[in-house]
Motif scaffolding. Structure first.
Motif, mmCIF file in Angstrom:
data_model
loop_
_atom_site.group_PDB
_atom_site.id
_atom_site.type_symbol
_atom_site.label_atom_id
_atom_site.label_comp_id
_atom_site.label_asym_id
_atom_site.label_seq_id
_atom_site.Cartn_x
_atom_site.Cartn_y
_atom_site.Cartn_z
ATOM 1 N N THR A 69 0.850 -1.203 0.000
ATOM 2 C CA THR A 69 0.000 0.000 0.000
ATOM 3 C C THR A 69 0.882 1.248 0.000
ATOM 4 N N GLU A 70 1.901 1.223 0.850
ATOM 5 C CA GLU A 70 2.815 2.369 0.931
ATOM 6 C C GLU A 70 3.561 2.573 -0.392
ATOM 7 N N ARG A 71 3.949 1.468 -0.982
ATOM 8 C CA ARG A 71 4.692 1.527 -2.236
ATOM 9 C C ARG A 71 3.834 2.131 -3.353
ATOM 10 N N GLN A 72 2.542 1.755 -3.356
ATOM 11 C CA GLN A 72 1.661 2.315 -4.383
ATOM 12 C C GLN A 72 1.465 3.811 -4.177
ATOM 13 N N ALA A 73 1.382 4.239 -2.908
ATOM 14 C CA ALA A 73 1.244 5.681 -2.617
ATOM 15 C C ALA A 73 2.480 6.429 -3.109
ATOM 16 N N GLN A 74 3.650 5.825 -2.912
ATOM 17 C CA GLN A 74 4.898 6.452 -3.364
ATOM 18 C C GLN A 74 4.895 6.599 -4.884
ATOM 19 N N HIS A 75 4.454 5.554 -5.551
ATOM 20 C CA HIS A 75 4.420 5.554 -7.002
ATOM 21 C C HIS A 75 3.471 6.642 -7.521
ATOM 22 N N ALA A 76 2.282 6.730 -6.882
ATOM 23 C CA ALA A 76 1.281 7.720 -7.317
ATOM 24 C C ALA A 76 1.814 9.138 -7.108
ATOM 25 N N ALA A 77 2.510 9.360 -5.974
ATOM 26 C CA ALA A 77 3.049 10.701 -5.682
ATOM 27 C C ALA A 77 4.083 11.082 -6.736
ATOM 28 N N LYS A 78 4.884 10.115 -7.156
ATOM 29 C CA LYS A 78 5.910 10.372 -8.176
ATOM 30 C C LYS A 78 5.250 10.731 -9.516
ATOM 31 N N GLU A 79 4.242 9.959 -9.898
ATOM 32 C CA GLU A 79 3.576 10.223 -11.178
ATOM 33 C C GLU A 79 2.965 11.619 -11.182
ATOM 34 N N ALA A 80 2.325 11.996 -10.056
ATOM 35 C CA ALA A 80 1.687 13.314 -9.981
ATOM 36 C C ALA A 80 2.740 14.421 -10.083
ATOM 37 N N ALA A 81 3.865 14.231 -9.393
ATOM 38 C CA ALA A 81 4.922 15.258 -9.427
ATOM 39 C C ALA A 81 5.505 15.375 -10.824
ATOM 40 N N LEU A 82 5.662 14.235 -11.514
ATOM 41 C CA LEU A 82 6.203 14.267 -12.878
ATOM 42 C C LEU A 82 5.259 14.993 -13.826
ATOM 43 N N ALA A 83 3.956 14.748 -13.653
ATOM 44 C CA ALA A 83 2.969 15.410 -14.518
ATOM 45 C C ALA A 83 3.058 16.923 -14.334
ATOM 46 N N GLN A 84 3.219 17.348 -13.082
ATOM 47 C CA GLN A 84 3.326 18.786 -12.789
ATOM 48 C C GLN A 84 4.607 19.379 -13.394
ATOM 49 N N ALA A 85 5.688 18.569 -13.320
ATOM 50 C CA ALA A 85 6.993 19.062 -13.796
ATOM 51 C C ALA A 85 6.999 19.292 -15.302
ATOM 52 N N ALA A 86 6.081 18.618 -16.001
ATOM 53 C CA ALA A 86 6.093 18.699 -17.472
ATOM 54 C C ALA A 86 5.710 20.090 -17.991
ATOM 55 N N ALA A 87 5.010 20.905 -17.177
ATOM 56 C CA ALA A 87 4.556 22.231 -17.649
ATOM 57 C C ALA A 87 5.744 23.112 -18.038
ATOM 58 N N ASP A 88 5.578 23.918 -19.083
ATOM 59 C CA ASP A 88 6.666 24.768 -19.561
ATOM 60 C C ASP A 88 6.921 25.895 -18.556
ATOM 61 N N ASP A 89 8.177 26.036 -18.110
ATOM 62 C CA ASP A 89 8.495 27.102 -17.152
ATOM 63 C C ASP A 89 9.506 28.086 -17.731
ATOM 64 N N GLY A 90 9.808 27.939 -19.013
ATOM 65 C CA GLY A 90 10.681 28.907 -19.673
ATOM 66 C C GLY A 90 12.163 28.743 -19.366
ATOM 67 N N VAL A 91 12.530 27.717 -18.568
ATOM 68 C CA VAL A 91 13.949 27.487 -18.243
ATOM 69 C C VAL A 91 14.431 26.324 -19.134
ATOM 70 N N ASP A 92 15.727 26.291 -19.436
ATOM 71 C CA ASP A 92 16.345 25.263 -20.282
ATOM 72 C C ASP A 92 15.727 23.874 -20.041
ATOM 73 N N ALA A 93 15.059 23.348 -21.052
ATOM 74 C CA ALA A 93 14.326 22.082 -20.881
ATOM 75 C C ALA A 93 15.275 20.895 -20.731
ATOM 76 N N ASP A 94 16.543 21.030 -21.191
ATOM 77 C CA ASP A 94 17.470 19.888 -21.136
ATOM 78 C C ASP A 94 18.288 19.841 -19.841
ATOM 79 N N MET A 95 18.085 20.804 -18.953
ATOM 80 C CA MET A 95 18.894 20.845 -17.734
ATOM 81 C C MET A 95 18.683 19.568 -16.901
ATOM 82 N N ALA A 96 19.793 18.959 -16.441
ATOM 83 C CA ALA A 96 19.689 17.788 -15.550
ATOM 84 C C ALA A 96 20.628 18.011 -14.373
ATOM 85 N N VAL A 97 20.177 17.681 -13.176
ATOM 86 C CA VAL A 97 21.023 17.853 -11.989
ATOM 87 C C VAL A 97 20.940 16.593 -11.122
#
Ligand code: CLF
Ligand code: SF4
Length: 528
Positions: A361-389
């Motif tokens: 159950t905990e693992r599924q919650a972790q997975h869902a939180a990650k998917e939601a955060a990734l979906a949010q991160a996809a929005a264009d914010d005008g900063v270099d899209a290729d940046m990786a840290v």
């Protein structure tokens, strides 16, 4: 041997990576180990149930080494029943555990099969998330077949829900495949450092074969043939295989691309590329002759170059032969022979299953939180899209940012970009907090270990390490305490990008980091 000064050529590796990807497109190449999955590129240790057939997912979902996600939640243990070895590796000193699956310089408490089974039952009753028993030394599991298989046979009868796993150098593997299948050992690791005996003769001075010692090229040729044959036989029988390779700069660094290609062709499920650890104090041939190990970025470059070939494992901790607990923690001290003699052992299968349902159950919650955060991160914010840290995370399990900076003996490292978050490894460090006060002398070595990261996410941090990290250009972050790691890291990254967008900071590339070599200092891991 001359001191090796050859560094891994990152440009050369990039070219090799292209060759591996081209090969992947070639007719006849399968996308994943033939036992291992659907052919989707993601069916490796970081993959989930959508990436592979259900029967494979069932085998790996709670194996902490075969599934990267599982390693946050499930534990493994090793029993040190196999003292003998049939080969010599130049990175091994036989006074210590087998370096193919263990951190060099460690000595485990050897057990008889009967003692081993009692210990497994004791651990299983105390740690319900312990799901896998491995035999990984202190010598070679298959050079001690009687002790290894007696242990598995007795345990299979008494604890049927525990997965069985073994690790070998592969020399005796082909003749043991029937026994491996007889006891339903579903996971086998073979250490393969070369697929060319000319490389192999620089790593293996001798093997013991057909009642005699064989040296040089001939030794490496026989070992290579046995390893390839054993791997093919296991694949044909549906056993999941993981290949361990020790990255030895100047000897097999760029050659590991070819190893990756060859093991993939023969159906390996995972490829685990580990850094050579060669402190002179461990007394190995390499250590005494100045052969160095790779830096963190050199290791990452070889792993990245192999992407697109056999799937990579990046969360290995180079355990000891009597390790107990989550990867990265070591509870073997709680289960010494004298302590388990005193313990009341109740192997309660229902309790174990109930606990593991909770973990799911905990693992599924972790997975869902990650998917939601990734979906949010996809929005264009005008900063270099290729940046990786890279960011470092202090965690004591459950997939959360839940450890105090001063209590960390390792940091987990994640690579963040707009499109994804990838686990890239861990960095061992000396404990900063020494029973109530901070050990200032440890700070530079901790900074060195995570020097390629832009931030470190922790549950809490004191003023002194906070200042030192800032001075080194690493941002200490404690505002995501007890949140799931991926969500916390992605939220921090969104904020970092927003600050760049507002002109509050300028993105600067980071340097390289050092892989921890010698023994630890400090409480938790002092015994390891
Ligand atoms: Fe042990 Fe190895 Fe089985 Fe895991 S360890 S025998 S596959 S249960 Fe895992 Fe430890 Fe790395 Fe080995 S983290 S050293 S890969
Ligand atoms: Fe040492 Fe393991 Fe190599 Fe044997 S196989 S020499 S125990 S590292």
């Amino acid at each position: 041997m001359s001191h090796s000064t050859a560094f891994v050529s990152i440009e050369g590796l990039r070219k090799g990576r292209q060759a591996v990807s081209d090969m992947r497109e070639a007719p006849g190449s399968s996308g994943c180990g033939s036992t291992g999955g659907s052919g989707k590129p993601g069916c490796g240790s970081s993959a989930g149930p959508d990436d592979m057939p259900p029967e494979i997912w069932d085998k790996i979902k709670n194996h902490p080494c075969y599934s990267e996600e599982a390693h946050h939640h499930y534990a493994r243990m090793h029993v040190a029943v196999a003292p003998a070895c049939n080969i010599q590796c130049n990175y091994c000193n036989r006074k210590y555990d087998c370096s193919n699956e263990s951190r060099p310089g460690v000595v485990s408490q050897k057990l008889t099969p009967e003692q081993a089974v009692r210990k497994v039952l004791a651990v299983a009753s105390e740690i319900p998330q312990m799901t896998v028993l491995g035999i990984a030394g202190p010598g070679d599991a298959l050079a001690n077949p009687r002790k290894t298989f007696d242990t598995f046979r007795m345990l299979a009868g008494q604890a049927p829900d525990i997965k069985l796993c073994l690790s070998t150098n592969g020399l005796a593997l082909p003749e043991m495949v029937d026994e491996i299948c007889k006891y339903n050992i579903d996971h086998v690791t073979i250490t393969i450092n070369m697929v060319d005996p000319r490389v192999g003769e620089k790593i293996y001075p001798w093997i013991f074969w057909d009642h005699r010692r064989i040296t040089g090229y001939e030794a490496a040729r026989i070992l290579h043939e046995q390893q390839m044959k054993g791997l093919e036989m296991l694949t044909a029988r549906g056993v999941l295989t993981k290949i361990n390779s020790v990255l030895i700069p100047g000897i097999n660094d760029s050659h590991l691309l070819e190893v990756n290609r060859e093991v993939k062709k023969r159906g390996a499920f995972l490829h685990n590329i580990m850094p050579l650890i060669s402190e002179a104090e461990h007394g190995t041939y390499f250590g005494l002759n100045g052969q160095r190990g790779p830096t963190a970025q050199e290791l990452k470059a070889v792993q990245d170059a192999c992407m697109g070939g056999a799937n990579l494992m990046r969360h290995c901790r180079q355990c000891r032969a009597d390790a107990v607990g989550l990867l990265g923690e070591d509870r073997s001290d709680e289960f010494t022979l004298d302590k388990i003699e005193q313990m009341e052992i109740v192997y309660d299968l229902d309790k174990r299953r109930a606990y593991q349902r909770q973990v799911e159950t905990e693992r599924q919650a972790q997975h869902a939180a990650k998917e939601a955060a990734l979906a949010q991160a996809a929005a264009d914010d005008g900063v270099d899209a290729d940046m990786a840290v890279l960011v470092a995370v202090a965690t004591e399990g459950h997939g959360k940012v839940n450890q105090h900076f001063g209590h960390a003996t390792e940091f987990q490292i994640y690579e963040l970009s707009k499109a994804q978050i990838t686990f890239v490894g861990h960095r061992r460090v000396d404990l900063y907090c020494q029973g109530g006060f901070g050990e200032e002398e440890q700070l530079p070595s901790i900074v060195n270990a995570i020097n390629d990261c832009h931030a470190v996410l922790v549950a809490k941090i004191g003023a002194c390490p906070r200042d030192e990290l800032k001075a080194a250009g690493i941002e200490p972050v404690d505002r995501y305490a007890h949140e799931f790691i991926e969500k916390a890291a992605l939220d921090w990254f969104a904020d970092y990008r927003a600050r760049i967008g507002r002109g509050e900071l300028t993105h600067q590339p980071r340097g390289d980091a050092r892989i921890r070599q010698g023994a630890y200092t400090g409480g938790v891991e002092a015994a390891a």
